[in-house]
Design an enzyme around this catalytic site. Sequence first.
Site, PDB file in Angstrom:
ATOM      1  N   LYS A   1      24.745 114.929  31.294  1.00 37.38           N
ATOM      2  CA  LYS A   1      23.315 115.101  31.605  1.00 37.38           C
ATOM      3  C   LYS A   1      22.738 116.294  30.840  1.00 37.38           C
ATOM      4  O   LYS A   1      21.708 116.185  30.191  1.00 37.38           O
ATOM      5  CB  LYS A   1      23.120 115.320  33.121  1.00 37.38           C
ATOM      6  CG  LYS A   1      23.629 114.187  33.987  1.00 37.38           C
ATOM      7  CD  LYS A   1      23.362 114.422  35.472  1.00 37.38           C
ATOM      8  CE  LYS A   1      24.081 115.620  36.060  1.00 37.38           C
ATOM      9  NZ  LYS A   1      25.560 115.501  36.087  1.00 37.38           N
TER      10      LYS A   1
ATOM     11  N   ARG B   1      35.249 122.106  29.127  1.00 38.08           N
ATOM     12  CA  ARG B   1      33.856 122.501  28.886  1.00 38.08           C
ATOM     13  C   ARG B   1      33.704 124.007  28.716  1.00 38.08           C
ATOM     14  O   ARG B   1      34.345 124.792  29.400  1.00 38.08           O
ATOM     15  CB  ARG B   1      32.967 122.053  30.045  1.00 38.08           C
ATOM     16  CG  ARG B   1      31.553 122.626  29.892  1.00 38.08           C
ATOM     17  CD  ARG B   1      30.554 121.930  30.698  1.00 38.08           C
ATOM     18  NE  ARG B   1      30.834 122.038  32.113  1.00 38.08           N
ATOM     19  CZ  ARG B   1      30.087 121.459  33.042  1.00 38.08           C
ATOM     20  NH1 ARG B   1      29.054 120.733  32.682  1.00 38.08           N
ATOM     21  NH2 ARG B   1      30.383 121.588  34.297  1.00 38.08           N
TER      22      ARG B   1
ATOM     23  N   ARG C   1      32.598 127.505  33.621  1.00 39.81           N
ATOM     24  CA  ARG C   1      31.931 127.533  34.919  1.00 39.81           C
ATOM     25  C   ARG C   1      32.933 127.697  36.052  1.00 39.81           C
ATOM     26  O   ARG C   1      34.013 127.128  36.015  1.00 39.81           O
ATOM     27  CB  ARG C   1      31.125 126.242  35.109  1.00 39.81           C
ATOM     28  CG  ARG C   1      29.647 126.464  34.803  1.00 39.81           C
ATOM     29  CD  ARG C   1      28.875 125.211  34.723  1.00 39.81           C
ATOM     30  NE  ARG C   1      28.958 124.373  35.910  1.00 39.81           N
ATOM     31  CZ  ARG C   1      28.265 123.250  36.063  1.00 39.81           C
ATOM     32  NH1 ARG C   1      27.428 122.864  35.111  1.00 39.81           N
ATOM     33  NH2 ARG C   1      28.396 122.530  37.154  1.00 39.81           N
TER      34      ARG C   1
ATOM     35  N   ARG D   1      33.340 117.869  43.790  1.00 39.82           N
ATOM     36  CA  ARG D   1      32.062 117.450  43.194  1.00 39.82           C
ATOM     37  C   ARG D   1      32.006 115.938  43.017  1.00 39.82           C
ATOM     38  O   ARG D   1      30.966 115.319  43.221  1.00 39.82           O
ATOM     39  CB  ARG D   1      31.854 118.159  41.844  1.00 39.82           C
ATOM     40  CG  ARG D   1      31.420 119.608  42.028  1.00 39.82           C
ATOM     41  CD  ARG D   1      31.737 120.462  40.829  1.00 39.82           C
ATOM     42  NE  ARG D   1      30.996 120.070  39.646  1.00 39.82           N
ATOM     43  CZ  ARG D   1      31.341 120.408  38.407  1.00 39.82           C
ATOM     44  NH1 ARG D   1      32.430 121.120  38.188  1.00 39.82           N
ATOM     45  NH2 ARG D   1      30.601 120.027  37.389  1.00 39.82           N
TER      46      ARG D   1
HETATM   47  P1  AP5 Z   1      27.581 118.181  30.364  1.00 43.49           P
HETATM   48  O1  AP5 Z   1      26.450 117.722  29.525  1.00 43.49           O
HETATM   49  O2  AP5 Z   1      27.724 119.628  30.643  1.00 43.49           O
HETATM   50  O3  AP5 Z   1      27.651 117.326  31.729  1.00 43.49           O
HETATM   51  P2  AP5 Z   1      26.710 117.297  32.988  1.00 43.49           P
HETATM   52  O4  AP5 Z   1      26.450 115.888  33.316  1.00 43.49           O
HETATM   53  O5  AP5 Z   1      25.540 118.193  32.783  1.00 43.49           O
HETATM   54  O6  AP5 Z   1      27.713 117.858  34.068  1.00 43.49           O
HETATM   55  P3  AP5 Z   1      27.541 119.006  35.160  1.00 43.49           P
HETATM   56  O7  AP5 Z   1      28.928 119.499  35.481  1.00 43.49           O
HETATM   57  O8  AP5 Z   1      26.542 120.021  34.735  1.00 43.49           O
HETATM   58  O9  AP5 Z   1      27.008 118.210  36.343  1.00 43.49           O
HETATM   59  P4  AP5 Z   1      26.969 118.624  37.809  1.00 43.49           P
HETATM   60  O10 AP5 Z   1      26.054 117.626  38.329  1.00 43.49           O
HETATM   61  O11 AP5 Z   1      28.291 118.722  38.431  1.00 43.49           O
HETATM   62  O12 AP5 Z   1      26.472 120.160  37.757  1.00 43.49           O
HETATM   63  P5  AP5 Z   1      25.083 120.877  38.057  1.00 43.49           P
HETATM   64  O13 AP5 Z   1      24.993 122.050  37.207  1.00 43.49           O
HETATM   65  O14 AP5 Z   1      23.985 119.892  38.050  1.00 43.49           O
HETATM   66  O15 AP5 Z   1      28.920 117.643  29.648  1.00 43.49           O
HETATM   67  C1  AP5 Z   1      30.204 117.874  30.230  1.00 43.49           C
HETATM   68  C2  AP5 Z   1      31.242 118.115  29.132  1.00 43.49           C
HETATM   69  O16 AP5 Z   1      31.418 116.914  28.373  1.00 43.49           O
HETATM   70  C3  AP5 Z   1      30.864 119.194  28.105  1.00 43.49           C
HETATM   71  O17 AP5 Z   1      32.030 119.843  27.747  1.00 43.49           O
HETATM   72  C4  AP5 Z   1      30.277 118.391  26.943  1.00 43.49           C
HETATM   73  O18 AP5 Z   1      30.405 119.059  25.710  1.00 43.49           O
HETATM   74  C5  AP5 Z   1      31.117 117.116  26.987  1.00 43.49           C
HETATM   75  N1  AP5 Z   1      30.410 115.908  26.553  1.00 43.49           N
HETATM   76  C6  AP5 Z   1      29.123 115.542  26.831  1.00 43.49           C
HETATM   77  N2  AP5 Z   1      28.825 114.344  26.292  1.00 43.49           N
HETATM   78  C7  AP5 Z   1      29.974 113.931  25.655  1.00 43.49           C
HETATM   79  C8  AP5 Z   1      30.322 112.763  24.907  1.00 43.49           C
HETATM   80  N3  AP5 Z   1      29.436 111.766  24.717  1.00 43.49           N
HETATM   81  N4  AP5 Z   1      31.571 112.654  24.425  1.00 43.49           N
HETATM   82  C9  AP5 Z   1      32.483 113.663  24.628  1.00 43.49           C
HETATM   83  N5  AP5 Z   1      32.223 114.788  25.322  1.00 43.49           N
HETATM   84  C10 AP5 Z   1      30.976 114.928  25.835  1.00 43.49           C
HETATM   85  O19 AP5 Z   1      25.295 121.330  39.563  1.00 43.49           O
HETATM   86  C11 AP5 Z   1      26.232 122.336  39.876  1.00 43.49           C
HETATM   87  C12 AP5 Z   1      26.221 122.639  41.359  1.00 43.49           C
HETATM   88  O20 AP5 Z   1      24.933 123.143  41.731  1.00 43.49           O
HETATM   89  C13 AP5 Z   1      26.441 121.434  42.280  1.00 43.49           C
HETATM   90  O21 AP5 Z   1      27.813 121.170  42.489  1.00 43.49           O
HETATM   91  C14 AP5 Z   1      25.753 121.920  43.557  1.00 43.49           C
HETATM   92  O22 AP5 Z   1      26.542 122.850  44.251  1.00 43.49           O
HETATM   93  C15 AP5 Z   1      24.530 122.648  43.005  1.00 43.49           C
HETATM   94  N6  AP5 Z   1      23.374 121.753  42.829  1.00 43.49           N
HETATM   95  C16 AP5 Z   1      22.701 121.512  41.670  1.00 43.49           C
HETATM   96  N7  AP5 Z   1      21.686 120.648  41.884  1.00 43.49           N
HETATM   97  C17 AP5 Z   1      21.721 120.330  43.196  1.00 43.49           C
HETATM   98  C18 AP5 Z   1      20.952 119.453  44.012  1.00 43.49           C
HETATM   99  N8  AP5 Z   1      19.927 118.747  43.510  1.00 43.49           N
HETATM  100  N9  AP5 Z   1      21.285 119.364  45.325  1.00 43.49           N
HETATM  101  C19 AP5 Z   1      22.294 120.089  45.851  1.00 43.49           C
HETATM  102  N10 AP5 Z   1      23.062 120.921  45.131  1.00 43.49           N
HETATM  103  C20 AP5 Z   1      22.788 121.052  43.813  1.00 43.49           C
HETATM  104 MG    MG Z   2      24.830 119.966  33.672  1.00 47.31          MG
END
Ligand code: AP5
Ligand code: MG
Length: 216
Positions: free
Chosen positions: A14, A128, A160, A171
């Site tokens: 994402k 990552r 992270r 997660r």
């Molecule tokens: P990346 O693009 O970083 O993936 P992502 O989908 O953004 O994954 P996140 O870990 O950020 O998602 P998340 O939902 O767990 O975390 P968030 O920060 O939202 O890519 C991942 C890896 O893959 C990277 O190394 C990248 O280089 C690689 N990659 C990407 N595309 C690729 C490809 N095509 N091929 C190969 N490699 C690739 O949330 C974190 C925490 O915050 C949550 O756990 C929760 O505690 C809190 N939180 C955030 N939002 C909310 C909400 N709305 N409600 C409640 N709690 C929330």
């Molecule tokens: Mg993210």
Amino acid sequence: MVNLVLVGAPGAGKGTQAMKISQKYAIPHISTGDILRDNLERGTQLGLQAKEFMDRGELVPDIVLIGIIKDRLSEPDTATGFLLDGYPRTFPQAEALDDILGQITKELDVVIDIEVPDEVLVKRLAGRRMCRCGASYHVLFNPPEVDGKCDHCDGELYQRDDDTEEAVKTRLVAYYAQTHPLIDYYSTKGLLRTVNGTGSIDDIFREICAAIDRIL
Ligand code: AP5
Ligand code: MG
Ligand code: ZN
């Protein structure tokens, strides 16, 4: 002008795609994870409230997230569109979003679901490296040009706290229990487009752009 939501499991890509979409369509990238991490780093009340949930890999309570998104969507840069990354993640959050958008006479144009199998997600999160500017790298799949440094802003890359094996398991459980059901919610509304998230970053980006361009 496009108002869009990106959904997908942790590690689906994402953040990686959001940076590219936000640049191409000139819309703000609103990542609730980035907003929470920024608050954590600055030691704000909000950050302190969120920390224990985030470190364990659990969702932060809805009331906190709804407040964040309500404030953020009222900022003037969302007038010409926005991209939500990581929000909504529960039914109450999705319903609150509908209410907030209704109040400011906006609506969602499209919800893009990036689909990636669990075993790939786990490998992506394990390798990552993040930058504070929101850029996401991978030691094998998407390395920065200079080891440990961000290509965009020269910032120091870090791992992270919630990319540990334990937190990643939690997660994924939270995603399937609380967030995945939103796919049906948006499909029923006719807003959902599903993209295969296992190809190259550029191929996935092209597919997402094609989905956006069809509705513009
Ligand atoms: P990346 O693009 O970083 O993936 P992502 O989908 O953004 O994954 P996140 O870990 O950020 O998602 P998340 O939902 O767990 O975390 P968030 O920060 O939202 O890519 C991942 C890896 O893959 C990277 O190394 C990248 O280089 C690689 N990659 C990407 N595309 C690729 C490809 N095509 N091929 C190969 N490699 C690739 O949330 C974190 C925490 O915050 C949550 O756990 C929760 O505690 C809190 N939180 C955030 N939002 C909310 C909400 N709305 N409600 C409640 N709690 C929330
Ligand atoms: Mg993210
Ligand atoms: Zn950076």
